[in-house]
Motif scaffolding. Structure first.
Motif, PDB file in Angstrom:
ATOM      1  N   ALA A   1     -10.636 -71.690 -56.826  1.00  0.00           N
ATOM      2  CA  ALA A   1     -10.689 -71.731 -55.365  1.00  0.00           C
ATOM      3  C   ALA A   1      -9.547 -70.922 -54.762  1.00  0.00           C
ATOM      4  N   LYS A   2      -8.384 -70.973 -55.384  1.00  0.00           N
ATOM      5  CA  LYS A   2      -7.238 -70.208 -54.889  1.00  0.00           C
ATOM      6  C   LYS A   2      -7.406 -68.720 -55.168  1.00  0.00           C
ATOM      7  N   ALA A   3      -8.004 -68.378 -56.316  1.00  0.00           N
ATOM      8  CA  ALA A   3      -8.158 -66.964 -56.690  1.00  0.00           C
ATOM      9  C   ALA A   3      -9.110 -66.226 -55.764  1.00  0.00           C
ATOM     10  N   GLY A   4     -10.183 -66.905 -55.334  1.00  0.00           N
ATOM     11  CA  GLY A   4     -11.176 -66.259 -54.492  1.00  0.00           C
ATOM     12  C   GLY A   4     -12.080 -65.323 -55.277  1.00  0.00           C
ATOM     13  N   SER A   5     -13.029 -64.719 -54.587  1.00  0.00           N
ATOM     14  CA  SER A   5     -14.074 -63.928 -55.243  1.00  0.00           C
ATOM     15  C   SER A   5     -13.714 -62.460 -55.423  1.00  0.00           C
ATOM     16  N   GLY A   6     -12.579 -62.023 -54.877  1.00  0.00           N
ATOM     17  CA  GLY A   6     -12.215 -60.619 -54.984  1.00  0.00           C
ATOM     18  C   GLY A   6     -13.247 -59.742 -54.301  1.00  0.00           C
ATOM     19  N   SER A   7     -13.611 -58.644 -54.954  1.00  0.00           N
ATOM     20  CA  SER A   7     -14.588 -57.730 -54.366  1.00  0.00           C
ATOM     21  C   SER A   7     -16.015 -58.062 -54.787  1.00  0.00           C
ATOM     22  N   GLY A   8     -16.181 -59.084 -55.644  1.00  0.00           N
ATOM     23  CA  GLY A   8     -17.520 -59.481 -56.099  1.00  0.00           C
ATOM     24  C   GLY A   8     -17.554 -60.940 -56.467  1.00  0.00           C
ATOM     25  N   LEU A   9     -17.075 -61.240 -57.685  1.00  0.00           N
ATOM     26  CA  LEU A   9     -16.920 -62.620 -58.113  1.00  0.00           C
ATOM     27  C   LEU A   9     -15.805 -62.709 -59.129  1.00  0.00           C
ATOM     28  N   ARG A  10     -15.301 -63.926 -59.318  1.00  0.00           N
ATOM     29  CA  ARG A  10     -14.371 -64.213 -60.400  1.00  0.00           C
ATOM     30  C   ARG A  10     -14.903 -65.418 -61.163  1.00  0.00           C
ATOM     31  N   LEU A  11     -14.876 -65.294 -62.485  1.00  0.00           N
ATOM     32  CA  LEU A  11     -15.371 -66.336 -63.385  1.00  0.00           C
ATOM     33  C   LEU A  11     -14.206 -66.937 -64.157  1.00  0.00           C
ATOM     34  N   GLY A  12     -14.168 -68.261 -64.229  1.00  0.00           N
ATOM     35  CA  GLY A  12     -13.198 -68.925 -65.082  1.00  0.00           C
ATOM     36  C   GLY A  12     -13.606 -68.765 -66.535  1.00  0.00           C
ATOM     37  N   ILE A  13     -12.733 -68.165 -67.337  1.00  0.00           N
ATOM     38  CA  ILE A  13     -13.056 -67.943 -68.750  1.00  0.00           C
ATOM     39  C   ILE A  13     -12.061 -68.678 -69.639  1.00  0.00           C
ATOM     40  N   ASP A  14     -12.542 -69.052 -70.824  1.00  0.00           N
ATOM     41  CA  ASP A  14     -11.744 -69.771 -71.808  1.00  0.00           C
ATOM     42  C   ASP A  14     -11.681 -68.916 -73.072  1.00  0.00           C
ATOM     43  N   ARG A  15     -10.480 -68.589 -73.503  1.00  0.00           N
ATOM     44  CA  ARG A  15     -10.308 -67.738 -74.683  1.00  0.00           C
ATOM     45  C   ARG A  15     -10.120 -68.539 -75.978  1.00  0.00           C
ATOM     46  N   ARG A  16     -10.301 -69.849 -75.925  1.00  0.00           N
ATOM     47  CA  ARG A  16     -10.143 -70.678 -77.126  1.00  0.00           C
ATOM     48  C   ARG A  16     -11.436 -70.641 -77.946  1.00  0.00           C
ATOM     49  N   LEU A  17     -11.678 -69.518 -78.582  1.00  0.00           N
ATOM     50  CA  LEU A  17     -12.906 -69.356 -79.360  1.00  0.00           C
ATOM     51  C   LEU A  17     -12.943 -70.368 -80.503  1.00  0.00           C
ATOM     52  N   GLY A  18     -14.112 -70.961 -80.697  1.00  0.00           N
ATOM     53  CA  GLY A  18     -14.267 -71.966 -81.736  1.00  0.00           C
ATOM     54  C   GLY A  18     -13.829 -73.354 -81.325  1.00  0.00           C
ATOM     55  N   HIS A  19     -13.554 -73.570 -80.055  1.00  0.00           N
ATOM     56  CA  HIS A  19     -13.151 -74.896 -79.573  1.00  0.00           C
ATOM     57  C   HIS A  19     -14.222 -75.925 -79.922  1.00  0.00           C
ATOM     58  N   GLY A  20     -13.792 -77.087 -80.367  1.00  0.00           N
ATOM     59  CA  GLY A  20     -14.719 -78.109 -80.840  1.00  0.00           C
ATOM     60  C   GLY A  20     -15.642 -78.678 -79.788  1.00  0.00           C
ATOM     61  N   TRP A  21     -15.325 -78.502 -78.517  1.00  0.00           N
ATOM     62  CA  TRP A  21     -16.189 -79.013 -77.463  1.00  0.00           C
ATOM     63  C   TRP A  21     -17.279 -78.020 -77.074  1.00  0.00           C
ATOM     64  N   VAL A  22     -17.258 -76.834 -77.639  1.00  0.00           N
ATOM     65  CA  VAL A  22     -18.194 -75.777 -77.254  1.00  0.00           C
ATOM     66  C   VAL A  22     -19.286 -75.634 -78.312  1.00  0.00           C
ATOM     67  N   ASP A  23     -20.533 -75.629 -77.857  1.00  0.00           N
ATOM     68  CA  ASP A  23     -21.672 -75.401 -78.747  1.00  0.00           C
ATOM     69  C   ASP A  23     -21.860 -73.889 -78.893  1.00  0.00           C
ATOM     70  N   PRO A  24     -21.556 -73.318 -80.063  1.00  0.00           N
ATOM     71  CA  PRO A  24     -21.629 -71.863 -80.205  1.00  0.00           C
ATOM     72  C   PRO A  24     -23.036 -71.301 -80.042  1.00  0.00           C
ATOM     73  N   LEU A  25     -24.051 -72.139 -80.218  1.00  0.00           N
ATOM     74  CA  LEU A  25     -25.427 -71.675 -80.086  1.00  0.00           C
ATOM     75  C   LEU A  25     -25.918 -71.714 -78.643  1.00  0.00           C
ATOM     76  N   ASP A  26     -25.160 -72.384 -77.772  1.00  0.00           N
ATOM     77  CA  ASP A  26     -25.630 -72.561 -76.398  1.00  0.00           C
ATOM     78  C   ASP A  26     -24.686 -71.960 -75.355  1.00  0.00           C
ATOM     79  N   VAL A  27     -23.410 -71.813 -75.689  1.00  0.00           N
ATOM     80  CA  VAL A  27     -22.435 -71.346 -74.703  1.00  0.00           C
ATOM     81  C   VAL A  27     -22.718 -69.892 -74.318  1.00  0.00           C
ATOM     82  N   THR A  28     -22.451 -69.567 -73.066  1.00  0.00           N
ATOM     83  CA  THR A  28     -22.510 -68.185 -72.609  1.00  0.00           C
ATOM     84  C   THR A  28     -21.192 -67.504 -72.946  1.00  0.00           C
ATOM     85  N   CYS A  29     -21.288 -66.403 -73.647  1.00  0.00           N
ATOM     86  CA  CYS A  29     -20.104 -65.679 -74.114  1.00  0.00           C
ATOM     87  C   CYS A  29     -19.798 -64.507 -73.184  1.00  0.00           C
TER      88      CYS A  29
END
Length: 235
Positions: free
Chosen positions: A118-146
């Motif tokens: 909310a603080k970052a805002g959309s910039g000139s288009g959009l901003r997406l929150g991304i997580d760089r913790r690849l292989g995190h146990g809470w993430v389904d690798p077959l379903d997550v959007t990469c």
């Protein structure tokens, strides 16, 4: 200016959680419905208004929302649950002036993650929150959007994307550019809308790898979410 309005997508059929609840937004985690976790989390992050997009099971979910003790002002838009989720985003567009935080009702999210986008805002288009913790146990690798990034920009996005260097958390800061992009697509999915902006160089990222989130999409994810809620520091 910090974003104060959220769009919450809650129109889908949620068939993989049907054994736990007839309607996914009403599935309880830690004794509280997913839709309530989403709305209360947004309120805790400082947002004051949410446009909730309903489709499947909307009568029951409307009744539930009407009984809520208000933590955030709620407006309802509707969409066909059989259509891609970009159609739900467009259904909310008429209720939004300027920027909005875009989130999913079936994601449990640390309010700090919402607040950062909310603080970052959309910039000139959009901003997406991304997580760089690849292989995190809470993430389904077959379903997550990469996501594949280059600096602070998204260069590719999709399920099964290789190579990738981040996960899509499902929380975006968006503005009119996304609505316009979706409006150009015959079958507008959110991912396709992001691809349009990425091709134009206007889809950016916010690294939220230090924040907790989980997509509660099936019974294994629900069990993980219950474990998170049982932790003393959980929201």
């Amino acid at each position: 200016m910090t974003i104060t309005t959220a769009i919450v997508l809650a129109a889908g059929e949620g068939s993989r959680l049907r054994s736990s609840a007839p309607y996914k937004p009403l599935c309880e985690v830690g004794g509280k419905a997913l839709i309530d976790h989403a709305l209360d989390g947004l309120a805790a992050a400082g947002l004051s208004r949410a446009v909730v997009v309903l489709g499947y099971g909307q009568a029951a979910i409307r009744d539930h929302l009407a009984r809520r003790t208000a933590s955030i002002a709620v407006e309802i838009a509707t969409s066909d649950p059989r259509l891609p989720n970009g159609v739900s985003v467009l259904a909310a567009a008429a209720h939004v002036s300027g920027e909005a935080l875009l989130s999913m009702c079936d994601h449990l999210v640390d309010p700090a993650l919402y607040a950062r986008l909310a603080k970052a805002g959309s910039g000139s288009g959009l901003r997406l929150g991304i997580d760089r913790r690849l292989g995190h146990g809470w993430v389904d690798p077959l379903d997550v959007t990469c996501v594949r990034t280059d600096g602070d920009r998204i260069v590719a996005i999709g399920k099964g994307l290789e190579p990738h260097d981040a996960y899509d958390t499902g929380v975006f800061a968006v503005g009119p550019a996304l609505f316009e992009a979706l409006g150009t697509l015959a079958e507008p999915s959110l991912t396709e809308g992001v691809r349009v902006l990425a091709a134009a160089g206007t889809a950016e990222i916010v690294d939220v790898s230090d924040c907790s989130w989980i997509d509660v999409d099936d019974p294994p994810a629900l069990a993980l979410a219950e474990g998170w809620m049982a932790q003393p520091a959980a929201a």
